[in-house]
Design an enzyme around this catalytic site. Structure first.
Site, PDB file in Angstrom:
ATOM      1  N   ARG A  62      20.294  43.493  -2.437  1.00 32.82           N
ATOM      2  CA  ARG A  62      19.956  42.917  -1.134  1.00 32.82           C
ATOM      3  C   ARG A  62      18.864  43.736  -0.451  1.00 32.82           C
ATOM      4  O   ARG A  62      18.893  43.966   0.752  1.00 32.82           O
ATOM      5  CB  ARG A  62      21.197  42.822  -0.240  1.00 32.82           C
ATOM      6  CG  ARG A  62      22.347  42.028  -0.825  1.00 32.82           C
ATOM      7  CD  ARG A  62      21.981  40.570  -1.078  1.00 32.82           C
ATOM      8  NE  ARG A  62      23.102  39.914  -1.734  1.00 32.82           N
ATOM      9  CZ  ARG A  62      23.271  39.848  -3.060  1.00 32.82           C
ATOM     10  NH1 ARG A  62      22.349  40.376  -3.852  1.00 32.82           N
ATOM     11  NH2 ARG A  62      24.300  39.243  -3.579  1.00 32.82           N
ATOM     12  N   SER A  65      27.584  36.260   5.101  1.00 32.79           N
ATOM     13  CA  SER A  65      28.099  37.616   4.885  1.00 32.79           C
ATOM     14  C   SER A  65      27.355  38.602   5.785  1.00 32.79           C
ATOM     15  O   SER A  65      26.139  38.736   5.682  1.00 32.79           O
ATOM     16  CB  SER A  65      27.929  38.022   3.421  1.00 32.79           C
ATOM     17  OG  SER A  65      28.623  37.133   2.576  1.00 32.79           O
ATOM     18  N   GLU A  92      24.142  43.363   6.119  1.00 32.09           N
ATOM     19  CA  GLU A  92      23.246  42.573   5.276  1.00 32.09           C
ATOM     20  C   GLU A  92      22.249  41.813   6.146  1.00 32.09           C
ATOM     21  O   GLU A  92      21.144  41.524   5.708  1.00 32.09           O
ATOM     22  CB  GLU A  92      24.069  41.613   4.413  1.00 32.09           C
ATOM     23  CG  GLU A  92      23.271  40.839   3.407  1.00 32.09           C
ATOM     24  CD  GLU A  92      24.130  40.068   2.426  1.00 32.09           C
ATOM     25  OE1 GLU A  92      23.806  38.914   2.136  1.00 32.09           O
ATOM     26  OE2 GLU A  92      25.140  40.628   1.941  1.00 32.09           O
TER      27      GLU A  92
END
Length: 335
Positions: free
Chosen positions: A161, A235, A331
């Site tokens: 990520r 998320s 994130e």
């Protein structure tokens, strides 16, 4: 192009948070972007689909919304096809376009929200596949100079990520086009998460990429709240990776701990499991909360502020660190 003053961003972020841009303009071509950059020296913010964003304040300066479009085949050989899409294209629409032409490689990334231009920044991933697995290059405009530059795979420094665009080049480039190398004879990947179980329930023993894409959409819709119904950015935290020795200590304390061994020798522990075990699942504080079915998702029940959601995130981080000795990293991008 139309410049809009004191523009509300509430409908342009999936958290549904009220924040205002001092000024906002949407650009549809590289030429339009270069014109905007040449005429504006104030602080700049680049906005895609607003699906991975937590707005904690009004934004000074100019917000430039990426609406650069276009999808097409650039080249092909016997085995593969190089496809390209504009940075403002909705990611899932590109996935569907590729599946519809039998081009495999990104079907496991179905229904990930956001735009194509944001995908390399985040190195989006799901169900055993990451963007970097099929990425070939991208084109981006440097905000300081207006010059178009090409970044190949190595240039992007992809991580979990993560990419160079979240590190030293954060906020310095506007991604206008992304190129992916996809397969004409794809091998489906069904071994991660609930894909195989879902296909089995549907009676599909030899799935196509369309079947896999449909299964991923079904799973995501069943697990994650729809931002159209309740504000969220999917998320909120990354799944942390820890050393084996640390995991073994935790395994003795928490025999039911969920984990995934990594090729690097480290161990990935699902952030959602950690948050749930720390007692946050379903907790609500005013209109900011932790979702009742998926602890990894923080939600806006209606009138929460970005600051309130950020405060909740920090409390969760502190709680997980105290209980497990594991730090959770967001994130989402926090502005």
């Amino acid at each position: 192009m139309q410049f809009r003053r004191h523009f509300s961003l509430k409908k342009l972020n999936t958290f549904g948070l009220e924040a205002r841009a001092e000024s906002l303009v949407a650009v549809k071509t590289v030429a339009e972007l270069q014109q905007v950059l040449a005429e504006n020296e104030r602080p700049l913010h680049i906005l895609g689909g607003g699906s991975n964003l937590l707005l904690t304040r009004d934004l000074p300066g100019l917000v430039i919304k990426n609406e650069v479009g276009g999808i097409g085949i650039v080249e092909e050989n016997v085995a593969t096809v190089l496809v390209a899409a504009g940075g403002g294209v909705v990611w899932h629409e590109w996935v569907q376009w590729c599946i519809g032409r039998g081009l495999g490689g990104i079907e496991n990334l179905s229904l990930i929200p956001g735009t194509v231009g944001a995908a390399p920044i985040q190195n989006i991933g799901a169900y055993g596949v990451e963007l970097k697995d099929v990425f070939e290059r991208l084109e981006a405009v440097e905000l300081a100079t207006g010059e178009v530059k090409v970044f190949n795979h190595a240039d992007c420094r992809f991580g979990y990520r993560d990419s160079i665009f979240k590190q030293e080049l954060s906020g310095k480039f506007f991604i206008t086009k992304v190129f992916l190398r996809l397969s004409k004879s794809p091998q489906t990947r069904t071994g991660y998460g609930d894909i195989q179980r879902t296909l089995a329930e549907w009676g599909i023993a030899e799935p196509t990429i369309a079947d896999v894409g449909r299964a991923v959409v079904h799973i995501r819709q069943s697990k994650l709240p729809d931002p159209a119904e309740i504000g969220n950015a999917g998320s909120f935290f990354k799944n942390p990776e820890i050393e084996v020795a640390h995991f073994q200590q935790l395994e003795q304390q928490f025999p039911g701990i969920v984990s995934y061994p990594l090729p690097t020798g480290r161990v990935k522990v699902p952030a959602g499991w950690l948050i749930e075990q720390a007692g946050w699942k379903g907790k609500r504080f005013g209109d900011a909360g932790c979702h009742a079915r998926q602890a990894l998702v923080l939600v806006n029940y209606g009138n929460a502020t970005g600051a309130e959601i950020l405060a909740l995130a920090k409390k969760i981080q502190d709680s997980v660190a105290e209980k497990f000795g594991i730090g959770l990293s967001p994130e989402v991008n926090i502005w």
